[in-house]
Every structure is written in C-alpha cells, then in structure tokens.
Design an enzyme around this catalytic site. Structure first.
Site, PDB file in Angstrom:
ATOM      1  CB  SER A  36     -24.388 -28.352   6.010  1.00 42.18           C
ATOM      2  OG  SER A  36     -25.296 -27.535   6.649  1.00 42.18           O
ATOM      3  CE  LYS A  87     -25.053 -24.641   7.182  1.00 43.64           C
ATOM      4  NZ  LYS A  87     -25.905 -23.829   8.303  1.00 43.64           N
ATOM      5  CE  LYS A 109     -21.462 -31.430   8.926  1.00 42.81           C
ATOM      6  NZ  LYS A 109     -22.506 -30.539   8.302  1.00 42.81           N
TER       7      LYS A 109
END
Ligand code: NAD
Length: 295
Positions: A96, A171, A239
C-alpha cells in the site's frame, strides 16, 4: 507465466508467497531479513540475495513492502529489480503506497521495458493465509489480463480499477473506511462499558444489525481479549492515512474525519503503541475514560 519472484516476506508477504507455491508456481523469494525466507525455502521456494537476482529468475516479480521508499529501493535502487529485469518482465507492487509513487515507479520501469501494476490488498493476515484477500489493481488492461490468475491464487476478489495508481486510490479509500470504523467502534464500546453495560453482550446484540461490519467482526474479539498483537500495525495505518491526506489535499478534497483519526493514531505512537495492531486504537479512548473494554 510460471516463474514468479516475491520480495517482502512479512506478515502479509509470507502467506501470500506460500499460496503461490501451493498453486504450482515456480517461486524465487527475497527479504532483507534473511531468516524470513527460511519457511518458504523449506516449502520449495528458491532464495535470492537481492531484487536483481529475483528479477533475473522471474517472468513476474511481486513486491509486498511497507511503503514507497522501500518499493523504490527494492525496484529502482542498487541491486534492485530493474538491474536484473529483461524487457517484458511484469512488476506487481502489492504494497500500500501513495498513488503518485506508483505512477513514478511505473514510469521508471517503462524506460526499461518493464510493465507495472499496482495491486494493493485488503483483508489482513487471516485472509492472506486463506488466499481470500480483496485485491484492487491499477495498470494496463492487457498486463492485468496476463497476471490475473496469479492474483487469483492470493485473493477471492480481484478487480481492476483503472490505470496505474488507481489500485492504491481504492486502497486509500479502504483504509479511511477501516480507520474510521475502528474509531467509531472504540468510541461506542468505551461509552457502553463505562455506562455499565457488558461489552461482549453489547457486541453480540449489535453485530447482526446495521452497525455490524467486517471491521467489528475482525477487531472486537481482539479488544475483548486485550490482544493487540499485529495484524496490521498502527504505524502502517499512520502511513496509509498520511498518503490519504496528502492525496486528498493534492486533488482538493478536505478529509476532516481522517485527519481526526490520524491525530488519535499519532497520540498512540507517542505513547509507545505504534507496533500494536490497529484495534489497539481503543486504548486512546480507554485512557481518556479510565476504563478497559474487556471480556
Ligand atoms: P511487514 O513489515 O510485516 O513486512 C514487510 C517486509 O518487507 C519485512 O519482512 C521486511 O524485512 C521486508 N523489507 C523491507 N524493506 C525491504 C527491501 N528493501 N527489500 C526486501 N525486503 C524488504 O509488513 P506487512 O504487514 O506484511 O505489510 C506489507 C504491506 O502490505 C504494507 O504496505 C501494508 O500497509 C500492506 N497491508 C498490510 C496488511 C496487514 O494486515 N498487515 C493488510 C493489508 C495491506
């Protein structure tokens, strides 16, 4: 396409690579922590000391790494995938990362005749083990068609969203929904518990109604057991939300709820909980309310 290289054998990469072996692919694996390769080697995979060696042995290379800098290092850096790649190699980055980084890496790959898909996943370690991940892919349709059976060996839902970077856009949307769900679950369950209800009974009562969700089913049992072993680490969700906030601001979308949950995760990081599973978000509320939601 029978020869596959796999780089990044962490919580997700290791079971995903095992499922490729089970499906009959010829696998070469690499991780910067050599011990992470031993299980795969015992199951029949070849091991490599760098991305260059992986690429030289493979028609398709899959990366499953923490974030953009690690993918850039493993693919574009010294001893990386591009150094060993023949024209025609297909790179599938399943990490990701920021959509803009996926587009940048794909452009560098194209200069060497390497095609790339970004294909991040959702479902966590249990679905990685079962081979039932949700996979969201971006990149040229003809490339996707060539590798969709490979993706199907790791996931039960494989969907091409659009061009390169769009897998990671899906995502980011996924990660916003998951983070906000965990925060909502935490706020609600701390309230219920402190006001005097039994948390497990509340969970049983609401799980079949409109508040029921995949997040509630995966994370509430962990909270009730006080088990915050990852799973998906808080530092990785930070993140993802960072990538979501940056991408949102680049295109002109304010994301006030995402920013709020980001600050909760930052507080947990300061408290030394960045390595906990993201279900550990509830500890922020538990500390504020001075109560624990446990069985
Ligand atoms: P992890 O930290 O467990 O695994 C990453 C692996 O990459 C480690 O084994 C590490 O040694 C290796 N690595 C790092 N840099 C490397 C390099 N330059 N070359 C070779 N190997 C290198 O992380 P994870 O939980 O498996 O997550 C991987 C990706 O999948 C992340 O982008 C994460 O956001 C995403 N993801 C994780 C989950 C989950 O539940 N854990 C779910 C969906 C998506």
């Amino acid at each position: 396409m029978k020869t596959i290289g796999f780089i990044g054998l962490g919580i997700m990469g290791k079971p995903m690579a095992k499922n490729l072996l089970k499906a009959g692919y010829d696998l070469t694996v690499h991780d910067i922590i050599p011990e992470r390769m031993s299980d795969l080697a015992a199951a029949g995979a070849k091991t490599a000391t760098c991305g260059k060696e992986v690429a030289a042995a493979s028609e398709v290379v899959i990366t499953m790494l923490p974030n953009s800098p690690q993918v850039k290092q493993a693919v574009l850096g010294p001893g990386g995938v591009l150094e060993g790649a023949r024209p025609g190699l297909i790179l599938i980055d399943m990490s990701s990362i920021a959509p803009a980084a996926a587009r940048e890496i794909a452009a560098r790959c194209a200069e060497r005749g390497v095609a790339m898909l970004d294909a991040p996943v959702s479902g966590g370690e249990p679905k990685a083990v079962q081979g039932t991940l949700a996979i969201m892919a971006g990149g040229p349709e003809d490339v996707y068609e060539k590798v969709k059976d490979i993706l199907g060996a790791m996931g039960s839902s494989v969907i091409r969203i659009g061009e390169i970077g769009s897998g990671n856009l899906a995502k980011l949307a996924n990660q916003i929904i998951v983070a906000l769900n965990i925060a909502a679950m935490s706020e609600a369950m701390v309230l219920a518990a402190k006001a005097g209800a039994d948390a497990e009974t509340v969970y049983q009562a609401i799980r079949g109604g409109l508040a029921g969700s995949a997040v509630l089913e995966a994370k509430m049992p962990m909270v009730l057991a006080g088990n915050f072993k990852p799973g998906f680490r808080i530092e990785l969700h930070i993140k993802d939300l960072m990538n979501a906030i940056e991408t949102a601001h680049e295109v002109g979308v304010p994301v006030p709820l995402t920013s709020g949950v980001m600050e909760i995760l930052q507080a947990l990081k300061v408290a030394g909980r960045a390595q906990d599973d993201h279900s550990g978000l509830i500890q922020f509320y538990e500390d504020l309310a001075k109560i624990q939601v446990r069985r």
